[in-house]
Scaffold this active site. Structure first.
Site, PDB file in Angstrom:
ATOM      1  N   GLU A  19       0.870  -1.287  -0.032  1.00 30.08           N
ATOM      2  CA  GLU A  19      -0.114   0.022  -0.200  1.00 30.08           C
ATOM      3  C   GLU A  19       0.915   1.312   0.033  1.00 30.08           C
ATOM      4  OE1 GLU A  19      -4.133  -1.357   1.633  1.00 30.08           O
ATOM      5  OE2 GLU A  19      -2.736  -0.452   3.353  1.00 30.08           O
ATOM      6  N   GLU A  47      -6.465  -6.690  -2.190  1.00 28.54           N
ATOM      7  CA  GLU A  47      -6.967  -6.875  -0.596  1.00 28.54           C
ATOM      8  C   GLU A  47      -8.332  -6.340  -0.821  1.00 28.54           C
ATOM      9  OE1 GLU A  47      -4.916  -4.975   2.406  1.00 28.54           O
ATOM     10  OE2 GLU A  47      -2.899  -5.153   1.694  1.00 28.54           O
TER      11      GLU A  47
END
Length: 374
Positions: free
Chosen positions: A166, A273
């Site tokens: 991320e 995700e």
């Protein structure tokens, strides 16, 4: 060729495809649609002998069970020098062997941190702090090369290698930070990523692994990856997260944005995700990430059937991304149930039990059928 012979050959082909979805050396076929799970918590949870069950209440071995339900990719996070002793290289190597023995794909998630890395926290490993940017480039190259070499040596090369977790804000702050006062620091972020990629390519001469860059925000994907275009980074997959409590709940906007990403960049998209709650209740003494009706998508109730309906929508959306650019998804922590407790109180809580794919009785939820049916 006689009709009977054609029928026999067709049956053989069907059996071989449905049984494995991989070739003889265990590598997933390039055309596979990834139906993944992040099982990084298993290195810790297995110590508690958690009794996962199928929908009928029969005890199951987790990895065998999720494979039988259609899972073909397992994601594992790697911390450099773990603060809590979990998710170090020895854990990843051991679990990767089990994944490969099941003839499933393996996604290696390199955090480049000693603990969680996400848009708000990208702390370099303690061993790399107080270095110059050039010294950190040497470290990321050497470290990445060593990790990949160790995995290659034990015949567990990942199908996908993720460079940073991320990284909307960059990574290895402040060396590779690209937020706020460091918004013009893309050259250093790209330089660090490039060294990690170079390390992978030098070891992976057989091109067994694809390289993925991962950010959390769907709506920020176009500006983020546009910033990287001048650097010609050699990566293969765009990885995105989607959690409705943190992003838009407008399904049309999600769909249109994914389609824009696909038509703007060369790389395919993996929704690396994703998760959705089957209830807003809790099963331990920890606060959950989702516990309010305002955090969920109006079209999908926080119920077992609502969770399944969400995944059916998500899979359809990914498969309809233009130019076949949608290559799959990965459910985050479907196994992170409340554990080591009595009745409804856990001594070691989880903030995620209402987003798992097992209910509070540890029975498999209907959403798992979405893996098998798609």
């Amino acid at each position: 060729m006689k009709l009977a012979t054609k029928i026999i050959l067709a049956l053989v082909l069907i059996v071989s495809c449905t049984d494995s979805e991989s070739n003889n050396d265990g590598q997933i076929n390039e055309s596979i649609f990834y139906k993944g799970m992040d099982l990084s918590f298993q290195s810790e949870l297995e110590d508690y002998n958690i009794d996962y069950k199928d929908s009928d209440g029969n005890s199951v071995e987790l990895l065998d069970f999720v494979k039988s339900k259609g899972t073909n990719l397992v994601r594992l996070k790697l911390w450099h020098t773990p603060q809590n002793g979990e998710n170090g290289l020895s854990d990843i190597k051991a679990y990767a062997q089990r994944v490969k023995e099941k003839r499933m794909g393996f996604l290696l998630n390199l955090h480049y941190s000693d603990y969680w890395a996400d848009p708000g926290t990208q702390t370099p490993p303690l061993a790399w702090q107080n270095m110059t940017i050039d010294e950190v480039k040497v470290e990321i190259y050497n470290y990445t090369k060593d990790v990949v070499l160790q995995l290659q040596t034990q015949n567990t090369m990942p199908e996908i290698i993720q460079i940073g977790n991320e990284t909307d804000s960059g990574f290895l702050w402040n060396y590779g930070k690209v937020w706020n006062e460091f918004s013009d620091n893309w050259v250093n972020y790209a330089g660090l990523v490039s060294e990690a990629i170079r390390a992978v390519r030098e070891i992976d001469t057989a091109n067994e692994s694809q390289i993925m860059l991962h950010i959390a925000g769907i709506q920020t994907a176009v500006p983020f990856f546009s910033e990287l275009l001048p650097y010609n980074l050699d990566f293969d997959i765009i990885g995105l997260s989607y959690y409705p409590q943190f992003q838009t709940k407008d399904l049309d906007l999600i769909t249109s944005t994914l389609n824009t990403v696909a038509t703007t960049f060369d790389q395919p998209i993996l929704m690396v995700e994703v998760a959705y709650p089957f209830t807003l209740l809790w099963n331990d003494n920890q606060n959950n990430f989702i516990g309010n009706i305002n955090q969920i998508i109006p079209e999908f109730a926080p119920t077992p059937q609502g969770q399944k309906a969400y995944f059916e929508w998500l899979i359809t959306t990914i498969k309809n991304i233009p130019n076949n650019k949608g290559i799959g998804f990965c459910y985050w922590a479907p196994d992170w149930v409340a554990f080591s407790g009595n009745e409804n109180t856990s001594t070691n809580g989880t903030s995620w039990e209402n987003q798992c794919l097992f209910d509070f009785d540890l029975k498999a939820l209907p959403a798992l059928d979405s893996f098998y049916d798609n």
